[in-house]
Design a protein around this motif. Structure first.
Motif, PDB file in Angstrom:
ATOM      1  N   LEU A 250      63.670 -68.605  32.145  1.00  0.00           N
ATOM      2  CA  LEU A 250      64.428 -68.293  33.694  1.00  0.00           C
ATOM      3  C   LEU A 250      63.621 -67.673  34.368  1.00  0.00           C
ATOM      4  O   LEU A 250      64.165 -68.398  35.527  1.00  0.00           O
ATOM      5  CB  LEU A 250      65.817 -67.575  32.918  1.00  0.00           C
ATOM      6  CG  LEU A 250      66.899 -67.740  31.724  1.00  0.00           C
ATOM      7  CD1 LEU A 250      67.114 -66.497  31.546  1.00  0.00           C
ATOM      8  CD2 LEU A 250      67.792 -68.545  32.004  1.00  0.00           C
ATOM      9  N   LEU A 251      62.775 -67.276  34.515  1.00  0.00           N
ATOM     10  CA  LEU A 251      61.936 -66.711  35.182  1.00  0.00           C
ATOM     11  C   LEU A 251      60.347 -67.458  35.638  1.00  0.00           C
ATOM     12  O   LEU A 251      59.861 -67.231  34.193  1.00  0.00           O
ATOM     13  CB  LEU A 251      61.844 -65.051  35.035  1.00  0.00           C
ATOM     14  CG  LEU A 251      63.376 -64.070  35.028  1.00  0.00           C
ATOM     15  CD1 LEU A 251      63.569 -63.170  34.194  1.00  0.00           C
ATOM     16  CD2 LEU A 251      63.738 -63.663  36.441  1.00  0.00           C
ATOM     17  N   PRO A 252      60.329 -66.989  36.685  1.00  0.00           N
ATOM     18  CA  PRO A 252      60.503 -66.584  37.603  1.00  0.00           C
ATOM     19  C   PRO A 252      61.760 -67.995  37.888  1.00  0.00           C
ATOM     20  O   PRO A 252      61.349 -68.922  38.238  1.00  0.00           O
ATOM     21  CB  PRO A 252      59.947 -66.279  38.586  1.00  0.00           C
ATOM     22  CG  PRO A 252      58.765 -67.970  38.162  1.00  0.00           C
ATOM     23  CD  PRO A 252      58.861 -67.655  36.971  1.00  0.00           C
ATOM     24  N   PRO A 253      62.825 -67.231  38.830  1.00  0.00           N
ATOM     25  CA  PRO A 253      63.286 -68.538  39.782  1.00  0.00           C
ATOM     26  C   PRO A 253      63.494 -69.606  40.550  1.00  0.00           C
ATOM     27  O   PRO A 253      61.961 -68.822  41.100  1.00  0.00           O
ATOM     28  CB  PRO A 253      64.719 -67.517  40.373  1.00  0.00           C
ATOM     29  CG  PRO A 253      64.576 -66.398  39.932  1.00  0.00           C
ATOM     30  CD  PRO A 253      63.068 -65.149  39.727  1.00  0.00           C
ATOM     31  N   GLU A 254      63.686 -70.396  40.905  1.00  0.00           N
ATOM     32  CA  GLU A 254      63.055 -71.798  41.789  1.00  0.00           C
ATOM     33  C   GLU A 254      63.953 -71.196  43.204  1.00  0.00           C
ATOM     34  O   GLU A 254      64.214 -70.052  43.121  1.00  0.00           O
ATOM     35  CB  GLU A 254      63.844 -73.140  41.674  1.00  0.00           C
ATOM     36  CG  GLU A 254      63.856 -73.302  39.813  1.00  0.00           C
ATOM     37  CD  GLU A 254      62.043 -74.093  39.542  1.00  0.00           C
ATOM     38  OE1 GLU A 254      61.377 -74.616  41.447  1.00  0.00           O
ATOM     39  OE2 GLU A 254      62.175 -73.702  38.940  1.00  0.00           O
TER      40      GLU A 254
ATOM     41  N   SER B 236      65.147 -62.855  42.577  1.00  0.00           N
ATOM     42  CA  SER B 236      64.649 -64.110  42.974  1.00  0.00           C
ATOM     43  C   SER B 236      63.535 -64.522  43.403  1.00  0.00           C
ATOM     44  O   SER B 236      62.355 -63.873  42.870  1.00  0.00           O
ATOM     45  CB  SER B 236      65.534 -64.525  44.862  1.00  0.00           C
ATOM     46  OG  SER B 236      64.630 -63.191  45.591  1.00  0.00           O
ATOM     47  N   LYS B 237      62.701 -65.601  44.280  1.00  0.00           N
ATOM     48  CA  LYS B 237      61.573 -66.089  44.044  1.00  0.00           C
ATOM     49  C   LYS B 237      60.659 -64.971  44.637  1.00  0.00           C
ATOM     50  O   LYS B 237      59.489 -64.905  43.593  1.00  0.00           O
ATOM     51  CB  LYS B 237      61.459 -67.159  44.878  1.00  0.00           C
ATOM     52  CG  LYS B 237      59.996 -67.312  44.864  1.00  0.00           C
ATOM     53  CD  LYS B 237      59.582 -68.870  45.371  1.00  0.00           C
ATOM     54  CE  LYS B 237      58.633 -69.164  45.342  1.00  0.00           C
ATOM     55  NZ  LYS B 237      57.876 -70.282  46.184  1.00  0.00           N
ATOM     56  N   ASP B 238      61.176 -63.939  45.598  1.00  0.00           N
ATOM     57  CA  ASP B 238      59.853 -62.812  45.965  1.00  0.00           C
ATOM     58  C   ASP B 238      60.395 -61.733  45.783  1.00  0.00           C
ATOM     59  O   ASP B 238      60.460 -60.722  46.373  1.00  0.00           O
ATOM     60  CB  ASP B 238      59.925 -63.683  47.034  1.00  0.00           C
ATOM     61  CG  ASP B 238      60.041 -64.082  48.157  1.00  0.00           C
ATOM     62  OD1 ASP B 238      60.962 -63.612  47.703  1.00  0.00           O
ATOM     63  OD2 ASP B 238      59.203 -64.214  49.128  1.00  0.00           O
ATOM     64  N   THR B 239      62.387 -61.145  45.244  1.00  0.00           N
ATOM     65  CA  THR B 239      62.695 -60.650  45.921  1.00  0.00           C
ATOM     66  C   THR B 239      63.553 -59.753  44.394  1.00  0.00           C
ATOM     67  O   THR B 239      63.895 -60.727  43.242  1.00  0.00           O
ATOM     68  CB  THR B 239      63.529 -60.625  46.311  1.00  0.00           C
ATOM     69  OG1 THR B 239      62.903 -61.106  47.828  1.00  0.00           O
ATOM     70  CG2 THR B 239      64.559 -59.084  46.819  1.00  0.00           C
ATOM     71  N   LEU B 240      64.265 -58.198  44.172  1.00  0.00           N
ATOM     72  CA  LEU B 240      63.946 -57.395  43.498  1.00  0.00           C
ATOM     73  C   LEU B 240      65.204 -56.889  43.945  1.00  0.00           C
ATOM     74  O   LEU B 240      64.529 -55.577  44.749  1.00  0.00           O
ATOM     75  CB  LEU B 240      63.151 -56.989  42.275  1.00  0.00           C
ATOM     76  CG  LEU B 240      63.832 -55.917  40.533  1.00  0.00           C
ATOM     77  CD1 LEU B 240      65.000 -57.075  40.700  1.00  0.00           C
ATOM     78  CD2 LEU B 240      62.992 -54.985  40.305  1.00  0.00           C
ATOM     79  N   ILE B 241      67.027 -56.919  43.425  1.00  0.00           N
ATOM     80  CA  ILE B 241      67.416 -56.119  44.245  1.00  0.00           C
ATOM     81  C   ILE B 241      68.316 -55.071  43.025  1.00  0.00           C
ATOM     82  O   ILE B 241      68.500 -55.898  42.154  1.00  0.00           O
ATOM     83  CB  ILE B 241      68.507 -56.415  44.903  1.00  0.00           C
ATOM     84  CG1 ILE B 241      68.552 -57.259  46.018  1.00  0.00           C
ATOM     85  CG2 ILE B 241      69.836 -56.626  45.077  1.00  0.00           C
ATOM     86  CD1 ILE B 241      68.742 -58.861  46.692  1.00  0.00           C
TER      87      ILE B 241
ATOM     88  N   GLU C 159      67.292 -69.625  44.363  1.00  0.00           N
ATOM     89  CA  GLU C 159      68.256 -69.527  43.665  1.00  0.00           C
ATOM     90  C   GLU C 159      68.293 -67.792  43.030  1.00  0.00           C
ATOM     91  O   GLU C 159      67.243 -67.315  43.234  1.00  0.00           O
ATOM     92  CB  GLU C 159      67.280 -70.268  41.770  1.00  0.00           C
ATOM     93  CG  GLU C 159      68.220 -70.074  40.763  1.00  0.00           C
ATOM     94  CD  GLU C 159      66.991 -71.050  39.542  1.00  0.00           C
ATOM     95  OE1 GLU C 159      68.037 -70.602  38.760  1.00  0.00           O
ATOM     96  OE2 GLU C 159      66.559 -70.823  39.899  1.00  0.00           O
ATOM     97  N   THR C 160      69.125 -67.683  42.411  1.00  0.00           N
ATOM     98  CA  THR C 160      69.017 -66.058  41.686  1.00  0.00           C
ATOM     99  C   THR C 160      69.778 -65.932  40.648  1.00  0.00           C
ATOM    100  O   THR C 160      70.158 -66.874  40.183  1.00  0.00           O
ATOM    101  CB  THR C 160      69.904 -65.177  43.592  1.00  0.00           C
ATOM    102  OG1 THR C 160      71.352 -65.416  42.948  1.00  0.00           O
ATOM    103  CG2 THR C 160      69.635 -64.862  44.052  1.00  0.00           C
ATOM    104  N   LEU C 161      69.339 -65.004  39.790  1.00  0.00           N
ATOM    105  CA  LEU C 161      68.916 -64.291  38.301  1.00  0.00           C
ATOM    106  C   LEU C 161      70.192 -63.157  38.086  1.00  0.00           C
ATOM    107  O   LEU C 161      68.871 -62.340  38.772  1.00  0.00           O
ATOM    108  CB  LEU C 161      68.172 -64.556  37.469  1.00  0.00           C
ATOM    109  CG  LEU C 161      67.594 -66.203  37.630  1.00  0.00           C
ATOM    110  CD1 LEU C 161      66.857 -66.415  36.364  1.00  0.00           C
ATOM    111  CD2 LEU C 161      68.747 -67.092  37.010  1.00  0.00           C
ATOM    112  N   THR C 162      70.930 -62.748  37.761  1.00  0.00           N
ATOM    113  CA  THR C 162      71.482 -61.560  38.245  1.00  0.00           C
ATOM    114  C   THR C 162      72.043 -60.880  36.941  1.00  0.00           C
ATOM    115  O   THR C 162      72.012 -61.795  35.759  1.00  0.00           O
ATOM    116  CB  THR C 162      72.420 -61.873  38.950  1.00  0.00           C
ATOM    117  OG1 THR C 162      72.699 -61.672  39.838  1.00  0.00           O
ATOM    118  CG2 THR C 162      73.178 -59.528  38.634  1.00  0.00           C
ATOM    119  N   PHE C 163      70.766 -59.633  35.626  1.00  0.00           N
ATOM    120  CA  PHE C 163      70.626 -59.637  35.053  1.00  0.00           C
ATOM    121  C   PHE C 163      71.678 -57.908  34.991  1.00  0.00           C
ATOM    122  O   PHE C 163      71.424 -57.065  35.954  1.00  0.00           O
ATOM    123  CB  PHE C 163      69.511 -58.982  34.858  1.00  0.00           C
ATOM    124  CG  PHE C 163      69.297 -60.542  33.760  1.00  0.00           C
ATOM    125  CD1 PHE C 163      69.039 -60.883  32.961  1.00  0.00           C
ATOM    126  CD2 PHE C 163      68.124 -61.118  34.778  1.00  0.00           C
ATOM    127  CE1 PHE C 163      68.033 -62.035  32.285  1.00  0.00           C
ATOM    128  CE2 PHE C 163      67.281 -62.631  34.502  1.00  0.00           C
ATOM    129  CZ  PHE C 163      67.066 -63.064  33.214  1.00  0.00           C
TER     130      PHE C 163
END
Length: 161
Positions: A28-32, A66-71, A35-39
């Motif tokens: 799953l990681l890193p996202p393309e 996301s590819k280069d960010t964590l929120i 693309e975002t992935l929420t956990f």
């Protein structure tokens, strides 16, 4: 005889298919790009006795990659971190060195496939983050001064393109 051979081929095919599906779960990681992935938080794995919710936030956070960010969303507060996915082999010895004290360190010896991603380092003003993938489990570690202060397990909530 022909039916036995077909049945054997079918069984072997099913085993390969199930094995491939199981291995694909952690890809799953890193996202393309775009693309975002929420956990979302599911369980507290570890917390340093000296930490407070003031210093590292509440436990029930949501993490969007996301590819280069964590929120990180925590009780209405949203913080954004610039990250990279620096993959590091994870051994029991290296994992143990990440803690300030040797008591109550989570036991990772039962996991077959362990990977650590260094996402961002801690600064005087903000925590750092690490992602641990242990077989099919995802853990997120919060760091201060390069030591783990909290680890939570998370589950995938959504995947957006």
């Amino acid at each position: 005889m022909k039916n036995k051979i077909l049945a054997l081929i079918l069984v072997i095919g099913i085993i390969f298919f199930l094995t491939a599906c199981k291995q694909d779960k952690n890809v799953l990681l890193p996202p393309e790009e775009d693309e975002t992935l929420t956990f979302k938080f599911t369980n507290l794995i570890y917390q340093n006795d000296e930490s407070t919710s003031y210093s590292i936030g509440g436990v029930g956070s949501q993490f969007t990659f996301s590819k280069d960010t964590l929120i990180v969303e925590d009780d209405g507060e949203v913080k954004t971190y610039e990250i990279s996915y620096d993959e590091v082999p994870l051994t029991i010895e290296e994992f143990t060195k990440q803690f300030t004290k040797n008591n109550q360190i989570p036991d990772i010896s039962s996991y077959d496939n362990t990977v650590q991603y260094n996402l961002c380092t801690s600064t005087n003003d903000s925590p750092g983050y690490r992602l641990y993938i242990l077989d099919d489990q995802y853990w997120i570690g919060t760091l201060y001064k390069n030591y783990i202060w909290r680890i939570v397990s998370v589950d995938l909530v959504n995947e957006e393109l």
